[in-house]
Write a protein that holds these residues in place. Structure first.
Motif, PDB file in Angstrom:
ATOM      1  N   GLN A  62       0.707  -1.207   0.053  1.00  0.00           N
ATOM      2  CA  GLN A  62       0.010   0.114  -0.157  1.00  0.00           C
ATOM      3  C   GLN A  62       0.909   1.276  -0.040  1.00  0.00           C
ATOM      4  O   GLN A  62       0.441   2.207  -0.573  1.00  0.00           O
ATOM      5  CB  GLN A  62      -0.864   0.002   1.141  1.00  0.00           C
ATOM      6  CG  GLN A  62      -1.843  -1.281   1.309  1.00  0.00           C
ATOM      7  CD  GLN A  62      -2.856  -1.269  -0.230  1.00  0.00           C
ATOM      8  OE1 GLN A  62      -2.450  -1.955  -0.763  1.00  0.00           O
ATOM      9  NE2 GLN A  62      -3.997  -0.341  -0.112  1.00  0.00           N
ATOM     10  N   ASN A  82       0.139  -1.334  -9.571  1.00  0.00           N
ATOM     11  CA  ASN A  82      -0.172  -2.436  -8.841  1.00  0.00           C
ATOM     12  C   ASN A  82       0.654  -3.690  -9.361  1.00  0.00           C
ATOM     13  O   ASN A  82       0.924  -4.686  -8.733  1.00  0.00           O
ATOM     14  CB  ASN A  82      -1.728  -2.798  -9.244  1.00  0.00           C
ATOM     15  CG  ASN A  82      -2.370  -3.884  -8.276  1.00  0.00           C
ATOM     16  OD1 ASN A  82      -2.047  -3.814  -7.228  1.00  0.00           O
ATOM     17  ND2 ASN A  82      -3.249  -4.782  -8.770  1.00  0.00           N
ATOM     18  N   ARG A  97      -6.611  -9.397  -1.472  1.00  0.00           N
ATOM     19  CA  ARG A  97      -6.997  -8.202  -1.936  1.00  0.00           C
ATOM     20  C   ARG A  97      -6.544  -7.374  -0.654  1.00  0.00           C
ATOM     21  O   ARG A  97      -6.430  -7.390   0.472  1.00  0.00           O
ATOM     22  CB  ARG A  97      -8.724  -8.027  -1.713  1.00  0.00           C
ATOM     23  CG  ARG A  97      -9.365  -9.056  -2.662  1.00  0.00           C
ATOM     24  CD  ARG A  97      -9.440  -8.594  -4.170  1.00  0.00           C
ATOM     25  NE  ARG A  97     -10.099  -7.205  -4.241  1.00  0.00           N
ATOM     26  CZ  ARG A  97     -10.088  -6.850  -5.782  1.00  0.00           C
ATOM     27  NH1 ARG A  97      -9.782  -7.290  -6.593  1.00  0.00           N
ATOM     28  NH2 ARG A  97     -10.758  -5.682  -5.599  1.00  0.00           N
ATOM     29  N   GLN A  98      -5.754  -5.952  -1.323  1.00  0.00           N
ATOM     30  CA  GLN A  98      -5.265  -5.019  -0.538  1.00  0.00           C
ATOM     31  C   GLN A  98      -5.842  -3.852  -0.998  1.00  0.00           C
ATOM     32  O   GLN A  98      -5.520  -3.483  -2.022  1.00  0.00           O
ATOM     33  CB  GLN A  98      -3.881  -5.177  -0.454  1.00  0.00           C
ATOM     34  CG  GLN A  98      -3.198  -6.295   0.386  1.00  0.00           C
ATOM     35  CD  GLN A  98      -1.791  -6.139   0.097  1.00  0.00           C
ATOM     36  OE1 GLN A  98      -0.930  -6.263  -0.853  1.00  0.00           O
ATOM     37  NE2 GLN A  98      -1.139  -5.915   1.473  1.00  0.00           N
ATOM     38  N   GLY A  99      -6.710  -2.979  -0.131  1.00  0.00           N
ATOM     39  CA  GLY A  99      -7.311  -1.670  -0.646  1.00  0.00           C
ATOM     40  C   GLY A  99      -7.970  -1.909  -1.958  1.00  0.00           C
ATOM     41  O   GLY A  99      -7.699  -0.919  -2.946  1.00  0.00           O
ATOM     42  N   GLN A 100      -8.612  -2.814  -2.223  1.00  0.00           N
ATOM     43  CA  GLN A 100      -9.597  -3.046  -3.477  1.00  0.00           C
ATOM     44  C   GLN A 100      -8.601  -3.376  -4.609  1.00  0.00           C
ATOM     45  O   GLN A 100      -9.232  -3.448  -5.783  1.00  0.00           O
ATOM     46  CB  GLN A 100     -10.535  -1.838  -3.531  1.00  0.00           C
ATOM     47  CG  GLN A 100     -11.242  -1.360  -2.662  1.00  0.00           C
ATOM     48  CD  GLN A 100     -12.170  -2.370  -2.122  1.00  0.00           C
ATOM     49  OE1 GLN A 100     -12.802  -3.305  -2.664  1.00  0.00           O
ATOM     50  NE2 GLN A 100     -12.200  -2.616  -0.635  1.00  0.00           N
ATOM     51  N   ARG A 101      -7.326  -3.724  -4.548  1.00  0.00           N
ATOM     52  CA  ARG A 101      -6.682  -4.202  -5.560  1.00  0.00           C
ATOM     53  C   ARG A 101      -6.010  -5.646  -5.484  1.00  0.00           C
ATOM     54  O   ARG A 101      -5.845  -5.917  -4.097  1.00  0.00           O
ATOM     55  CB  ARG A 101      -5.429  -3.222  -5.594  1.00  0.00           C
ATOM     56  CG  ARG A 101      -5.914  -1.877  -5.817  1.00  0.00           C
ATOM     57  CD  ARG A 101      -6.327  -1.435  -6.984  1.00  0.00           C
ATOM     58  NE  ARG A 101      -5.929  -1.587  -8.377  1.00  0.00           N
ATOM     59  CZ  ARG A 101      -5.052  -1.022  -9.006  1.00  0.00           C
ATOM     60  NH1 ARG A 101      -4.397   0.199  -8.153  1.00  0.00           N
ATOM     61  NH2 ARG A 101      -4.357  -1.247 -10.043  1.00  0.00           N
ATOM     62  N   SER A 102      -5.927  -6.329  -6.467  1.00  0.00           N
ATOM     63  CA  SER A 102      -5.394  -7.758  -6.388  1.00  0.00           C
ATOM     64  C   SER A 102      -3.940  -7.726  -5.988  1.00  0.00           C
ATOM     65  O   SER A 102      -3.237  -7.048  -6.813  1.00  0.00           O
ATOM     66  CB  SER A 102      -5.705  -8.617  -7.398  1.00  0.00           C
ATOM     67  OG  SER A 102      -7.276  -8.857  -7.564  1.00  0.00           O
ATOM     68  N   THR A 103      -3.552  -8.553  -5.301  1.00  0.00           N
ATOM     69  CA  THR A 103      -2.075  -8.803  -4.804  1.00  0.00           C
ATOM     70  C   THR A 103      -1.533 -10.024  -5.052  1.00  0.00           C
ATOM     71  O   THR A 103      -2.567 -11.100  -4.719  1.00  0.00           O
ATOM     72  CB  THR A 103      -1.701  -8.454  -3.524  1.00  0.00           C
ATOM     73  OG1 THR A 103      -2.147  -7.033  -3.073  1.00  0.00           O
ATOM     74  CG2 THR A 103      -0.408  -8.709  -3.154  1.00  0.00           C
TER      75      THR A 103
END
Length: 271
Positions: free
Chosen positions: A157, A170, A256-262
């Motif tokens: 993040q 990302n 998911r981290q902050g609405q993003r795929s990790t």
């Protein structure tokens, strides 16, 4: 979404060809994320002196002022001598004596903004809080570690926020954390100086390689000459959930981290 390598690849694909060009006309389509901020006619007759990049912004230096261009979520630039008729998603066009620079942006999150100079409040609102340039000479490992030490959020993040180092989006955040062996959920402040140094070098290496490979084309990215990128073919973890890690053969995980795929490897990347 175009990230720093895609923006740099775009810049390299037309900067030399537009340098010195006289602006002959400006066409605006539907409104973009922010207004142009000047009369289109005020740009006519000026020359484009150079094209620079700051983070994910392209800066077109003019004789009087500059244009800041952001590609948003789905934007792309083209620069051609004889482009086809503008389509419904072509929302900005700079016609010059050396070709036509056109912004194609289906979702209209991109922008073209005029500022009188880089210190102008208009420009500073967009550029003022950006972190160090990862491909620039000022990307100092010691300053990088000191910046991370002040932030308790997960390291991925912190990279995405762009306040310590700019432009690690990302796709590339997952890749640099894999290369440096750091779990994406690790608090940034917990990274020792040696681990931060490995991450610093990984950022340089991954982004430079991505530029060499023409960026990543996951959907429809292409540079200003219409050429797709190929870095996605080299990805170690991004979009590889469930597939074997190329290093240890354990399955790549996703979260998911902050609405993003990790994407990460639990074996190769340590907390």
């Amino acid at each position: 979404m175009p990230e720093l390598p895609e923006v740099e690849v775009t810049r390299l694909s037309f900067a030399d060809r537009i340098a010195g060009a006289a602006i002959e006309g400006v066409r605006l389509g539907k409104p973009l994320r922010w207004p142009l901020g000047c009369s289109p006619d005020s740009l006519v007759g000026q020359h484009v002196l150079a094209v620079r990049r700051r983070g994910k912004y392209l800066l077109l230096d003019l004789e009087r002022g500059l244009l800041l261009v952001h590609l948003g979520m789905s934007g792309s630039l083209s620069f051609t001598l004889n482009p086809p008729e503008a389509g419904k998603h072509d929302h900005f066009e700079l016609r010059t004596a050396q070709g036509v620079l056109r912004l194609h942006d289906p979702r209209r999150f991109g922008a073209v903004v005029f500022a009188t100079h880089e210190a102008d409040p208009v420009a500073q609102k967009l550029l003022g809080k950006l972190g160090m340039e990862p491909l620039g000479a000022d990307f100092d490992a010691k300053r990088f570690h000191l910046g991370l030490a002040k932030r308790k959020s997960p390291i991925k993040q912190v990279l995405l926020a762009g306040e310590v180092v700019v432009g690690v989006g990302n796709i590339y955040a997952s890749e640099v954390l894999f290369l440096s062996g750091i779990r994406p959920s690790t608090p940034a402040s917990r990274l020792s100086r040696p681990r931060a140094a490995r991450l610093h070098q990984a950022i340089r290496d991954v982004l430079a390689r991505a530029v060499e490979r023409g960026g990543s084309t996951l959907r429809d990215f292409s540079n200003a000459q219409g050429e797709a990128g190929h870095f996605q073919l080299d990805a170690m973890v991004y979009a590889r959930a469930g597939l074997a890690c190329k290093v240890c053969a354990n399955p790549i995980r996703a979260m998911r981290q902050g609405q993003r795929s990790t994407f990460f490897c639990a074996q190769c990347q340590k907390p």
